[in-house]
Design a protein around this motif. Structure first.
Motif, PDB file in Angstrom:
ATOM      1  N   VAL A 170       0.844  -1.205   0.000  1.00 31.42           N
ATOM      2  CA  VAL A 170       0.000   0.000   0.000  1.00 31.42           C
ATOM      3  C   VAL A 170       0.876   1.250   0.000  1.00 31.42           C
ATOM      4  N   GLY A 171       1.930   1.224   0.814  1.00 31.98           N
ATOM      5  CA  GLY A 171       2.843   2.367   0.844  1.00 31.98           C
ATOM      6  C   GLY A 171       3.488   2.624  -0.503  1.00 31.98           C
ATOM      7  N   ALA A 172       3.900   1.555  -1.182  1.00 36.04           N
ATOM      8  CA  ALA A 172       4.531   1.709  -2.501  1.00 36.04           C
ATOM      9  C   ALA A 172       3.549   2.274  -3.523  1.00 36.04           C
ATOM     10  N   LEU A 173       2.308   1.781  -3.511  1.00 34.77           N
ATOM     11  CA  LEU A 173       1.309   2.270  -4.464  1.00 34.77           C
ATOM     12  C   LEU A 173       1.005   3.750  -4.252  1.00 34.77           C
ATOM     13  N   MET A 174       0.915   4.164  -2.976  1.00 31.56           N
ATOM     14  CA  MET A 174       0.557   5.567  -2.741  1.00 31.56           C
ATOM     15  C   MET A 174       1.682   6.496  -3.214  1.00 31.56           C
ATOM     16  N   VAL A 175       2.927   6.050  -3.085  1.00 31.08           N
ATOM     17  CA  VAL A 175       4.039   6.862  -3.581  1.00 31.08           C
ATOM     18  C   VAL A 175       3.969   6.983  -5.104  1.00 31.08           C
ATOM     19  N   ILE A 176       3.607   5.888  -5.784  1.00 28.20           N
ATOM     20  CA  ILE A 176       3.473   5.909  -7.249  1.00 28.20           C
ATOM     21  C   ILE A 176       2.365   6.867  -7.675  1.00 28.20           C
ATOM     22  N   TYR A 177       1.181   6.769  -7.017  1.00 28.75           N
ATOM     23  CA  TYR A 177       0.054   7.644  -7.364  1.00 28.75           C
ATOM     24  C   TYR A 177       0.453   9.115  -7.272  1.00 28.75           C
ATOM     25  N   VAL A 178       1.074   9.468  -6.152  1.00 25.00           N
ATOM     26  CA  VAL A 178       1.391  10.870  -5.896  1.00 25.00           C
ATOM     27  C   VAL A 178       2.525  11.346  -6.802  1.00 25.00           C
ATOM     28  N   SER A 179       3.576  10.549  -6.914  1.00 21.87           N
ATOM     29  CA  SER A 179       4.746  10.983  -7.682  1.00 21.87           C
ATOM     30  C   SER A 179       4.425  11.166  -9.163  1.00 21.87           C
ATOM     31  N   LEU A 180       3.632  10.253  -9.725  1.00 20.92           N
ATOM     32  CA  LEU A 180       3.348  10.319 -11.158  1.00 20.92           C
ATOM     33  C   LEU A 180       2.152  11.210 -11.489  1.00 20.92           C
ATOM     34  N   GLY A 181       1.087  11.104 -10.698  1.00 22.07           N
ATOM     35  CA  GLY A 181      -0.159  11.744 -11.092  1.00 22.07           C
ATOM     36  C   GLY A 181      -0.493  13.049 -10.416  1.00 22.07           C
ATOM     37  N   GLY A 182       0.100  13.322  -9.227  1.00 23.07           N
ATOM     38  CA  GLY A 182      -0.215  14.550  -8.519  1.00 23.07           C
ATOM     39  C   GLY A 182      -1.680  14.624  -8.118  1.00 23.07           C
ATOM     40  N   MET A 183      -2.185  15.861  -7.979  1.00 27.21           N
ATOM     41  CA  MET A 183      -3.543  16.063  -7.479  1.00 27.21           C
ATOM     42  C   MET A 183      -4.612  15.587  -8.455  1.00 27.21           C
ATOM     43  N   ALA A 189      -7.096   5.117  -1.901  1.00 24.32           N
ATOM     44  CA  ALA A 189      -7.463   6.481  -2.289  1.00 24.32           C
ATOM     45  C   ALA A 189      -7.136   7.481  -1.190  1.00 24.32           C
ATOM     46  N   VAL A 190      -7.419   7.099   0.054  1.00 24.96           N
ATOM     47  CA  VAL A 190      -7.176   8.027   1.159  1.00 24.96           C
ATOM     48  C   VAL A 190      -5.685   8.256   1.370  1.00 24.96           C
ATOM     49  N   VAL A 191      -4.891   7.183   1.326  1.00 15.94           N
ATOM     50  CA  VAL A 191      -3.450   7.376   1.545  1.00 15.94           C
ATOM     51  C   VAL A 191      -2.830   8.234   0.444  1.00 15.94           C
ATOM     52  N   ALA A 192      -3.370   8.155  -0.771  1.00 14.93           N
ATOM     53  CA  ALA A 192      -2.844   9.003  -1.849  1.00 14.93           C
ATOM     54  C   ALA A 192      -3.087  10.474  -1.531  1.00 14.93           C
ATOM     55  N   GLY A 193      -4.298  10.802  -1.076  1.00 17.84           N
ATOM     56  CA  GLY A 193      -4.624  12.188  -0.744  1.00 17.84           C
ATOM     57  C   GLY A 193      -3.792  12.730   0.407  1.00 17.84           C
ATOM     58  N   ILE A 194      -3.612  11.909   1.441  1.00 20.27           N
ATOM     59  CA  ILE A 194      -2.843  12.361   2.603  1.00 20.27           C
ATOM     60  C   ILE A 194      -1.371  12.536   2.235  1.00 20.27           C
ATOM     61  N   THR A 195      -0.848  11.590   1.472  1.00 22.07           N
ATOM     62  CA  THR A 195       0.563  11.675   1.083  1.00 22.07           C
ATOM     63  C   THR A 195       0.822  12.909   0.231  1.00 22.07           C
ATOM     64  N   LEU A 196      -0.113  13.222  -0.668  1.00 16.24           N
ATOM     65  CA  LEU A 196       0.053  14.409  -1.511  1.00 16.24           C
ATOM     66  C   LEU A 196       0.065  15.673  -0.655  1.00 16.24           C
ATOM     67  N   ALA A 197      -0.842  15.763   0.314  1.00 13.85           N
ATOM     68  CA  ALA A 197      -0.913  16.955   1.169  1.00 13.85           C
ATOM     69  C   ALA A 197       0.356  17.109   2.004  1.00 13.85           C
ATOM     70  N   SER A 198       0.847  15.999   2.553  1.00 16.84           N
ATOM     71  CA  SER A 198       2.034  16.094   3.402  1.00 16.84           C
ATOM     72  C   SER A 198       3.292  16.370   2.576  1.00 16.84           C
ATOM     73  N   SER A 199       3.393  15.782   1.386  1.00 13.34           N
ATOM     74  CA  SER A 199       4.561  16.074   0.540  1.00 13.34           C
ATOM     75  C   SER A 199       4.525  17.525   0.050  1.00 13.34           C
ATOM     76  N   ALA A 200       3.319  18.076  -0.155  1.00 16.54           N
ATOM     77  CA  ALA A 200       3.189  19.497  -0.509  1.00 16.54           C
ATOM     78  C   ALA A 200       3.694  20.378   0.631  1.00 16.54           C
TER      79      ALA A 200
END
Length: 530
Positions: A167-180, A355-366
């Motif tokens: 799950v951690g690996a997938l959320m990094v992929i979602y955020v790094s490649l696709g952004g918001m 879906a939730v981890v992607a949103g949280i990871t994006l906000a925290s990386s921002a």
């Protein structure tokens, strides 16, 4: 669980992951690489789309798995989470949504820094946003581990650990490649799936009792072993003064914490205007309200049809109550209907987590890139773009969440989210409200407000029974707890407001009346908003 359960659920998991990765890949080919595109999706989403995305962001594993489990185990007292999570949106709608959209660009720190010295305020707000996000991420990781442990019969700790890592690996992929933009569409798809699955389960529970809610409640009370006390307050939070104070503390954290969650605040920047932000919240309240009403039915349904003892035997914290309920509603273990329904619910829950981890990871990386990096970087060193730093930060935050998720895997996910809400309400909400509404607020007040809420909240959690001193603690073999409450909100939230006030009244710098007036006009009218 049988091989059929595992195969079908894994197929459905794989389909969702494939669809979301396809969305991410498609978006990555059509984005421009700008900060506005990465952090806010180009501000192109409609209120309806953003409302569904907010609902998708908010209806987490804690909501779907944790709350229903707590209701199944503790009856009335478990409903506090459903009520608190929903009432919190009135605070967001009335005090935050439009003003944040008008005053900020990408993060909470933008709102505060609009009238303060930027560097210290951004460092403080960025630090607290990352702390809240990591706590929230841990809850999602624990939910993923519980789900897969149930799917595999609860026997494979290795599989549970690898699920958290996956799950951690997938959320990094979602955020790094696709952004918001990719994250938003993943959340919209997830919200539709979750609402459909929850509606189906709720209808099946009510059909089992012929639409008689009274029969549902009386059966749940009878099977609980507590009789009518199951339907009255006090089973979890009514024993002594400590439990009652914990109840108040949790309620404060849930109602006030939503307005300080970084991943929720960032969603208001994805629409073009403040009016669209307000309409987004109205849409999300309708979806979230309906969902939380249904979690109450599912929780009592699990208590009535499965029984708290069986729920507890599967997972001590109750995180697997809804999948077990789905299995029973479909016809029980070994039946085709049970297998299909269980697999669908497990897949929807897994989609919820991703879906939730992607949103949280994006906000925290921002927060790391837009607030911390831009404030701490030195002029003579090599400069990296904010988006590049955000992608690297997503990987680091993912690694931290994986590690903590493995450590906290036996705690209830709704309870873990309650801690994240307490930190958000203590560190982020006071500085946000003071910045928007107090004319005399100063930079020192802002910094003290953040740290004055964040540090006590984190220290009180570390010194609480959550970490040590009881069989359910993170470290059950040791006892160094000094603070009796499990949720620190009742102490740390007032401290955050108090620290902001003390910092302001003792500040040597005079408040900047002109910048406040400018911020006030911008907040209320949208003039000059990005």
């Amino acid at each position: 669980m049988t091989g059929d359960h595992q195969t079908l659920a894994l197929v459905l998991f794989s389909v969702f992951v494939a669809v979301t990765l396809a969305i991410t890949t498609w978006v990555s080919r059509h984005r421009h690489g700008s900060a506005e595109e990465f952090y806010a999706g180009g501000r192109l989403f409609s209120p309806l789309e953003n409302g569904f995305a907010i609902a998708g962001d908010y209806m987490s594993a804690a909501s779907f798995l944790g709350i229903s489990g707590l209701i199944a185990l503790y009856g009335y007292d478990g409903m506090l989470y459903s009520v608190g999570f929903l009432v919190a949106w009135l605070v967001v709608l009335l005090l935050v949504a439009e003003l944040v959209r008008n005053c900020g660009r990408f993060t909470l720190a933008d709102v505060v820094a609009a009238r303060m010295a930027e560097r210290p305020v951004r460092i403080a707000a960025g630090t607290s946003s990352v702390a809240v996000s990591v706590l929230y991420l841990v809850a999602q990781m624990v939910g993923a581990g519980s789900l897969v442990a149930l799917l595999l019969g609860g026997s494979s700790e290795a599989a549970r650990s690898w699920t958290v890592i996956g799950v951690g690996a997938l959320m990094v992929i979602y955020v790094s490649l696709g952004g918001m933009r990719a994250t938003t569409w993943i959340q919209i798809v997830k919200a539709v799936l979750l609402m459909a699955g929850t509606i189906a389960l709720t209808v099946l529970v009510l059909l089992r009792f012929h639409g008689d809610v009274n029969s549902l409640l009386s059966t749940a009370a009878e099977r609980s072993g507590h009789g009518l006390d199951f339907l009255a307050p006090g089973l979890r939070y009514g024993g002594d003064w400590t439990a009652r104070l914990d109840f108040i503390s949790l309620g404060l954290a849930l109602v006030l914490g939503t307005a300080g969650l970084p991943h929720i605040l960032s969603r208001f920047y994805t629409v073009p205007t403040a009016r669209a932000a307000r309409r987004s919240v109205v849409w999300s309240i309708g979806l979230i309200g309906g969902f939380y009403l249904m979690t109450i039915v599912l929780g009592f349904g699990a208590a009535a049809l499965i029984g708290p003892d069986q729920v507890r035997a599967s997972n001590a914290s109750g995180n697997t109550a809804v999948p077990l309920l789905a299995l029973d509603l479909g016809g029980g273990a070994g039946s085709t209907g049970g297998t299909v329904l269980f697999a669908i619910v497990a897949a929807v829950a897994f989609a919820t987590i991703l879906a939730v981890v992607a949103g949280i990871t994006l906000a925290s990386s921002a927060s790391v890139a837009h607030d911390l990096y831009t404030s701490l970087r030195r002029r003579h060193t090599k400069q990296y773009s904010e988006v590049t730093v955000a992608r690297v930060a997503a990987a680091g935050i993912g690694a931290a969440a994986i590690g903590l998720g493995l450590l906290a895997r036996d705690l209830n996910v709704a309870f873990l989210v309650g801690l994240a809400f307490a930190v958000a309400a203590s560190a982020n909400l006071p500085v946000l409200l003071y910045s928007l509404f107090w004319r005399k607020f100063t930079t020192r007040g802002a910094v003290w407000s953040v740290y004055g809420g964040l540090i006590p909240a984190v220290l009180l959690v570390l010194a609480s029974p959550v970490v040590s001193g009881s069989p359910e603690s993170l470290f059950p073999g040791v006892d160094f707890h000094l603070f009796p409450l499990q949720n620190p909100g009742v102490v740390s939230i007032p401290l955050g407001f108090l620290a902001g006030w003390i910092g302001t009244v003792t500040s040597p710098e005079p408040p900047d009346e002109a910048r406040h007036a400018e911020t006030e006009v911008r907040a209320l009218t949208g003039a000059g908003a990005v």
